[in-house]
Design a protein around this motif. Structure first.
Motif, PDB file in Angstrom:
ATOM      1  N   GLU A 155       0.829  -1.219   0.000  1.00  0.00           N
ATOM      2  CA  GLU A 155       0.000   0.000   0.000  1.00  0.00           C
ATOM      3  C   GLU A 155       0.857   1.260   0.000  1.00  0.00           C
ATOM      4  O   GLU A 155       0.390   2.330  -0.383  1.00  0.00           O
ATOM      5  N   ASP A 156       2.100   1.131   0.453  1.00  0.00           N
ATOM      6  CA  ASP A 156       2.981   2.305   0.435  1.00  0.00           C
ATOM      7  C   ASP A 156       3.681   2.475  -0.906  1.00  0.00           C
ATOM      8  O   ASP A 156       4.217   3.540  -1.202  1.00  0.00           O
ATOM      9  N   GLU A 157       3.704   1.417  -1.678  1.00  0.00           N
ATOM     10  CA  GLU A 157       4.493   1.466  -2.924  1.00  0.00           C
ATOM     11  C   GLU A 157       3.655   1.739  -4.164  1.00  0.00           C
ATOM     12  O   GLU A 157       4.159   2.242  -5.161  1.00  0.00           O
ATOM     13  N   ALA A 158       2.379   1.339  -4.106  1.00  0.00           N
ATOM     14  CA  ALA A 158       1.559   1.421  -5.326  1.00  0.00           C
ATOM     15  C   ALA A 158       0.148   1.866  -4.999  1.00  0.00           C
ATOM     16  O   ALA A 158      -0.339   1.703  -3.874  1.00  0.00           O
ATOM     17  N   GLU A 159      -0.482   2.421  -5.998  1.00  0.00           N
ATOM     18  CA  GLU A 159      -1.882   2.831  -5.871  1.00  0.00           C
ATOM     19  C   GLU A 159      -2.570   2.490  -7.191  1.00  0.00           C
ATOM     20  O   GLU A 159      -1.941   2.548  -8.261  1.00  0.00           O
ATOM     21  N   THR A 160      -3.847   2.152  -7.112  1.00  0.00           N
ATOM     22  CA  THR A 160      -4.533   1.651  -8.316  1.00  0.00           C
ATOM     23  C   THR A 160      -5.803   2.441  -8.606  1.00  0.00           C
ATOM     24  O   THR A 160      -6.599   2.721  -7.706  1.00  0.00           O
ATOM     25  N   LEU A 161      -5.954   2.761  -9.875  1.00  0.00           N
ATOM     26  CA  LEU A 161      -7.179   3.419 -10.358  1.00  0.00           C
ATOM     27  C   LEU A 161      -7.918   2.433 -11.247  1.00  0.00           C
ATOM     28  O   LEU A 161      -7.324   1.845 -12.156  1.00  0.00           O
ATOM     29  N   GLU A 162      -9.189   2.259 -10.969  1.00  0.00           N
ATOM     30  CA  GLU A 162     -10.008   1.442 -11.865  1.00  0.00           C
ATOM     31  C   GLU A 162     -11.083   2.327 -12.462  1.00  0.00           C
ATOM     32  O   GLU A 162     -11.872   2.946 -11.733  1.00  0.00           O
ATOM     33  N   LEU A 163     -11.096   2.401 -13.778  1.00  0.00           N
ATOM     34  CA  LEU A 163     -12.143   3.149 -14.474  1.00  0.00           C
ATOM     35  C   LEU A 163     -13.135   2.125 -15.004  1.00  0.00           C
ATOM     36  O   LEU A 163     -12.780   1.280 -15.833  1.00  0.00           O
ATOM     37  N   VAL A 164     -14.346   2.214 -14.509  1.00  0.00           N
ATOM     38  CA  VAL A 164     -15.363   1.265 -14.958  1.00  0.00           C
ATOM     39  C   VAL A 164     -16.121   1.906 -16.113  1.00  0.00           C
ATOM     40  O   VAL A 164     -16.710   2.982 -15.964  1.00  0.00           O
ATOM     41  N   CYS A 165     -16.048   1.265 -17.274  1.00  0.00           N
ATOM     42  CA  CYS A 165     -16.771   1.763 -18.450  1.00  0.00           C
ATOM     43  C   CYS A 165     -17.836   0.733 -18.807  1.00  0.00           C
ATOM     44  O   CYS A 165     -17.717  -0.439 -18.445  1.00  0.00           O
ATOM     45  N   GLU A 166     -18.822   1.181 -19.533  1.00  0.00           N
ATOM     46  CA  GLU A 166     -19.853   0.212 -19.899  1.00  0.00           C
ATOM     47  C   GLU A 166     -20.340   0.425 -21.317  1.00  0.00           C
ATOM     48  O   GLU A 166     -20.250   1.516 -21.873  1.00  0.00           O
ATOM     49  N   ASP A 167     -20.844  -0.666 -21.879  1.00  0.00           N
ATOM     50  CA  ASP A 167     -21.612  -0.609 -23.116  1.00  0.00           C
ATOM     51  C   ASP A 167     -22.939  -1.266 -22.782  1.00  0.00           C
ATOM     52  O   ASP A 167     -23.018  -2.486 -22.603  1.00  0.00           O
ATOM     53  N   ARG A 168     -23.964  -0.447 -22.662  1.00  0.00           N
ATOM     54  CA  ARG A 168     -25.241  -0.974 -22.176  1.00  0.00           C
ATOM     55  C   ARG A 168     -25.889  -1.918 -23.172  1.00  0.00           C
ATOM     56  O   ARG A 168     -26.575  -2.850 -22.777  1.00  0.00           O
ATOM     57  N   LEU A 169     -25.668  -1.644 -24.458  1.00  0.00           N
ATOM     58  CA  LEU A 169     -26.288  -2.518 -25.456  1.00  0.00           C
ATOM     59  C   LEU A 169     -25.724  -3.932 -25.345  1.00  0.00           C
ATOM     60  O   LEU A 169     -26.458  -4.918 -25.355  1.00  0.00           O
ATOM     61  N   LEU A 170     -24.399  -4.005 -25.207  1.00  0.00           N
ATOM     62  CA  LEU A 170     -23.770  -5.323 -25.099  1.00  0.00           C
ATOM     63  C   LEU A 170     -23.934  -5.923 -23.702  1.00  0.00           C
ATOM     64  O   LEU A 170     -23.774  -7.124 -23.512  1.00  0.00           O
ATOM     65  N   GLY A 171     -24.189  -5.043 -22.748  1.00  0.00           N
ATOM     66  CA  GLY A 171     -24.313  -5.528 -21.369  1.00  0.00           C
ATOM     67  C   GLY A 171     -22.966  -5.832 -20.745  1.00  0.00           C
ATOM     68  O   GLY A 171     -22.846  -6.720 -19.897  1.00  0.00           O
ATOM     69  N   ILE A 172     -21.913  -5.105 -21.185  1.00  0.00           N
ATOM     70  CA  ILE A 172     -20.600  -5.376 -20.591  1.00  0.00           C
ATOM     71  C   ILE A 172     -20.100  -4.187 -19.765  1.00  0.00           C
ATOM     72  O   ILE A 172     -20.458  -3.034 -20.035  1.00  0.00           O
ATOM     73  N   GLU A 173     -19.303  -4.533 -18.785  1.00  0.00           N
ATOM     74  CA  GLU A 173     -18.489  -3.529 -18.095  1.00  0.00           C
ATOM     75  C   GLU A 173     -17.036  -3.830 -18.424  1.00  0.00           C
ATOM     76  O   GLU A 173     -16.623  -4.999 -18.415  1.00  0.00           O
ATOM     77  N   VAL A 174     -16.297  -2.777 -18.713  1.00  0.00           N
ATOM     78  CA  VAL A 174     -14.874  -2.942 -19.005  1.00  0.00           C
ATOM     79  C   VAL A 174     -14.113  -2.139 -17.961  1.00  0.00           C
ATOM     80  O   VAL A 174     -14.340  -0.931 -17.819  1.00  0.00           O
ATOM     81  N   ILE A 175     -13.267  -2.819 -17.244  1.00  0.00           N
ATOM     82  CA  ILE A 175     -12.531  -2.145 -16.164  1.00  0.00           C
ATOM     83  C   ILE A 175     -11.116  -1.873 -16.658  1.00  0.00           C
ATOM     84  O   ILE A 175     -10.340  -2.803 -16.922  1.00  0.00           O
ATOM     85  N   LEU A 176     -10.803  -0.594 -16.778  1.00  0.00           N
ATOM     86  CA  LEU A 176      -9.449  -0.193 -17.172  1.00  0.00           C
ATOM     87  C   LEU A 176      -8.686   0.048 -15.872  1.00  0.00           C
ATOM     88  O   LEU A 176      -9.014   0.969 -15.118  1.00  0.00           O
ATOM     89  N   ALA A 177      -7.695  -0.779 -15.608  1.00  0.00           N
ATOM     90  CA  ALA A 177      -6.973  -0.666 -14.335  1.00  0.00           C
ATOM     91  C   ALA A 177      -5.582  -0.089 -14.569  1.00  0.00           C
ATOM     92  O   ALA A 177      -4.864  -0.514 -15.487  1.00  0.00           O
ATOM     93  N   TYR A 178      -5.219   0.885 -13.747  1.00  0.00           N
ATOM     94  CA  TYR A 178      -3.901   1.522 -13.810  1.00  0.00           C
ATOM     95  C   TYR A 178      -3.305   1.445 -12.406  1.00  0.00           C
ATOM     96  O   TYR A 178      -3.959   1.846 -11.443  1.00  0.00           O
ATOM     97  N   SER A 179      -2.086   0.958 -12.296  1.00  0.00           N
ATOM     98  CA  SER A 179      -1.405   1.016 -10.991  1.00  0.00           C
ATOM     99  C   SER A 179      -0.154   1.850 -11.146  1.00  0.00           C
ATOM    100  O   SER A 179       0.626   1.621 -12.081  1.00  0.00           O
ATOM    101  N   VAL A 180       0.030   2.802 -10.255  1.00  0.00           N
ATOM    102  CA  VAL A 180       1.238   3.619 -10.323  1.00  0.00           C
ATOM    103  C   VAL A 180       2.205   3.158  -9.237  1.00  0.00           C
ATOM    104  O   VAL A 180       1.818   2.932  -8.100  1.00  0.00           O
TER     105      VAL A 180
END
Ligand code: DGJ
Length: 731
Positions: A126-151
């Motif tokens: 927890e001291d070395e890295a931090e993570t961002l998750e951007l949750v995107c969606e396409d409602r027609l397809l019914g999917i969520e796409v999680i773009l994860a970034y760790s710094v």
């Protein structure tokens, strides 16, 4: 620490110690790339998304969406709805069409770095890295796409991965899922890649970026000898110390695509992920697909800093083995000594001689099992050949241990020979297309590791042997690529999953191995260096670099490999001369100096080499151990390069606290009528004095870095020297 959301501006701001990465949202929720580069003091703005310029954004100015889609800098471009550049996500929906539109839904910021189930991935506290998750969606397809970034703050690294969750009702097909994308304006970028072949892996290649798509890739089922899952874009003035570098590396060991595309608007799209050829993943309702991790770094100080970022990151956040910083045994491997022609007596004779020379481990290579006296049989029959290992494996190991050496063994667990009891019993365990005779390569087929019973069998064979005797080391080889991609167990719909499932099977086996035998030293290998990648480093702290141990060929191979990977990971041995591949003769000392840049060992018949060479080994072993802690932890600097048309090659490893530095200089070709050459050291303390070991010479740190050290000219090709500078005081 490093990540924040600037609500008013709809900007995600990610910092590492020296870099900043900015993501912005369009009014509709398209996730756009604003900036990656040298650290910004300000919050940043989203004008770089150019939403005020034609073709405007669809909702604000009601312009046609297609032209917007083909221009907007996307964080995860999805295919099929107007972005004609390389896509990162192609989803075939229930209707059978490909088309996906990702819009931002929500975000999460968490401390640390999540694991990726079943996949190798970097780790951080927890001291070395931090993570961002951007949750995107396409409602027609019914999917969520999680773009994860760790710094990773200290190493200036950002990792990325993508997960696709099917939250709808339809059976979807993922036809492409990349892991990272970077859209930027072009700055006359040049492309740096690693390319080669068997016995000349990972040579550095640099060239201009041209309009269109340029890539390195593999569809061979492994990262490959030929092209490497690494790509860097550099500004034209880039050297080791100057210029800007954007680099990506893929933590994956199978098919990959690493691409740079220069578009009509002089934008550059840099992408990395699993190769879409032969890939089609079923995503049924409720299922998820996790793409592997890509590692990104930016350097404003040339390729050298990029290299050191990767080295630090892999040492601290990817390699898990307890051997990471531990003393590695100097080993002798019998492959080039005997090939398949050996028995217990021969091995014991090598072991006895090796012990006298200070060598610490004997590795028994290919040919100890089944009826294998050539490469044409027995893979899969992992029982000891008692015609060769006459008193059995436990007894041989005991005898080698009594001599005073540890024992290591070779396996190729992923393979099956057509001439094997295993194949006769289970022909359907080989990867093949129903009804078609599969192509043999090195007279072998590949096991279908998408099947649990095959993974269990292959792993069980390795584990049984390791339980039978105190074996300290395993060399895990893979001597052919995949083709005839078909599985007897996967249904028609699922054959496109085989290549990735195969890699997951390899990872599962290696995870079981390092869990059940935590003290085992594992070295990965693939017909030399065809699977030298960050995915394998997660399991083994060292990987065999190349079958080519000729010291001159190794200069290029090791320079390219060390461009990304720490020296402590590079399997490097002293071979015999004339070299078995190129027929070249090089001095024994030079062979040792070059191998000392890696894990160090011997690949020759010590009972047969010249007495004066044998006599040198104890001092070489001692020297290697003396410098090993520095080589394992220090900062690597490339000072001169033979592959860059210099007649010599030179690299340095400096201690992180600047207390010492080791310089290796190899004069490849002697030049007539030439004076000494100045090499400019790096990473020293400017106001300290350094003594050159073995001499009375003392230099200032600033002097060695600015005026240089003069390497005397000497006659002879292929000669090398080590120079060890030790800090002795302040100026
Ligand atoms: C390829 C490896 O790179 C060699 O070192 C050796 O182990 C052979 N395979 C054995 O088949």
């Amino acid at each position: 620490m490093g990540i924040r959301y600037v609500e008013g501006k709809k900007i995600f701001h990610m910092d590492t110690e020296h870099t900043t990465y900015l993501i912005g949202l369009s009014p509709e929720g398209y996730v756009g790339h604003i900036y990656y580069g040298r650290k910004l003091g300000s919050e940043g703005n989203n004008y770089l998304l150019r939403m005020e310029e034609a073709p405007y954004t669809p909702s604000v100015r009601e312009r046609e969406k297609a032209s917007f889609m083909d221009f907007f800098p996307m964080e995860c471009p999805a295919g099929g709805i107007g972005d004609y550049r390389e896509s990162c996500l192609d989803v075939r929906g229930g209707s059978g069409s490909i088309g996906c539109e990702l819009l931002f839904k929500e975000y999460r910021i968490t401390k640390g770095k999540p694991v990726l189930p079943g996949l190798p991935a970097s780790f951080g506290t927890e001291d070395e890295a931090e993570t961002l998750e951007l949750v995107c969606e396409d409602r027609l397809l019914g999917i969520e796409v999680i773009l994860a970034y760790s710094v990773f703050w200290k190493c200036d690294m950002i990792t990325r991965n993508i997960r696709v969750d099917n939250r709808g009702e339809e059976h979807l097909k993922l036809e492409k899922v990349y892991s990272a994308c970077l859209d930027m304006d072009n700055r006359d970028f040049e492309m740096v890649t690693l390319v080669g072949s068997w016995a000349r892996e990972r040579h550095i290649q640099r060239g201009a970026l041209r309009f269109g798509r340029q890539m390195v890739s593999s569809v061979k089922g492994e990262s490959s000898h030929q092209e490497h899952p690494f790509l860097a874009l550099v500004t034209p003035e880039t050297t080791q110390e100057t210029g800007e570098v954007y680099a990506m590396n893929f933590v994956y060991s199978g098919n990959f695509m690493a691409q740079a595309e220069l578009t009509q608007f002089r934008q550059v799209r840099m992408t990395m992920g699993i190769h879409p050829d032969h890939f089609c993943w079923n995503l049924r309702p409720g299922e998820s697909f996790q793409a592997p991790e890509a590692v990104l770094t930016y350097s404003a100080e040339g390729l050298g800093l990029m290299t050191r970022n990767f080295h630090d990151f892999y040492r601290e956040h990817l390699i898990r083995s307890p051997y990471k910083y531990r003393k590695r045994p100097v080993l002798i491997n019998n492959w080039e000594a005997t090939y398949f022609d050996f028995d217990s007596e021969k091995l014991l004779a090598i072991a006895r001689e090796a012990k006298k020379a200070g060598i610490e481990m004997l590795v028994m290579d290919d040919g100890w099992f089944g009826k294998r006296n050539l490469d044409d049989c027995s893979l899969g029959d992992w029982t000891v050949n008692e015609e060769k290992i006459t008193s059995g494996l436990p007894d041989l190991v005991e005898k080698v241990n009594e001599i005073g050496l540890q024992f290591g063994i070779w396996f190729e667990p992923e393979m099956i020979s057509p001439d094997s009891d295993l194949y006769r019993a289970h022909p359907d365990w080989a990867i093949r297309i129903a009804g078609r005779t599969p192509s043999q390569s090195r007279a072998q087929y590949v096991l279908d590791l998408s099947r649990k019973e095959v993974v269990d069998y292959a792993y069980g064979c390795v584990a049984d042997i390791l339980h039978s005797a105190p074996i300290a080391y395993v060399k895990w080889d893979m001597n052919r690529q995949l083709c005839d991609i078909g599985s007897a167990c996967l249904d028609r719909e699922s054959q496109g999953e085989l290549m990735h499932r195969y890699v997951l099977g390899v990872y599962e086996m290696q995870e079981r191995l390092v869990t059940e035998f935590p003290e085992l030293l594992l070295e990965n290998c693939s017909g030399g260096g065809a699977r030298f990648d960050p995915g394998m480093l997660y399991y083994s702290p060292q990987i065999w670099c190349s079958d080519d141990v000729d010291a001159m060929e190794r200069l290029r191979i090791q320079e390219g490999t060390a461009l990304i990977y720490p020296l402590s990971t590079m399997g490097a041995h002293v071979g015999d001369c004339p070299n078995h591949i190129v027929g070249r003769n090089t001095p024994f000392d030079t062979r040792a100096h070059v191998a000392m840049a890696g894990t160090f060992g011997y690949e020759l018949d010590i009972t047969k080499i010249a007495e004066e060479e044998r006599a040198k080994i104890p001092a070489q072993v001692e020297e290697y151990h003396r410098y090993q802690p520095l080589m394992q932890r220090g900062d690597y600097y490339r000072l001169a390069s033979w592959s860059d048309r210099k007649p010599y090659d030179c690299w340095e490893v400096a201690a992180k606290d600047s207390s010492e530095a080791l310089v290796t200089f190899v004069q490849v070709l002697a030049e007539p009528n030439m004076h000494s050459r100045a090499v400019f050291l790096r990473g020293l303390q400017e106001d300290a004095e350094y003594a050159l070991e073995g001499t009375e010479e003392v230099y200032g740190g600033d002097e060695l870095m600015r005026c240089g050290y003069l390497v005397p000219s000497e006659p002879g090709d292929f000669v090398s020297r080590l120079y060890h500078f030790v800090r002795v005081g302040q100026v």
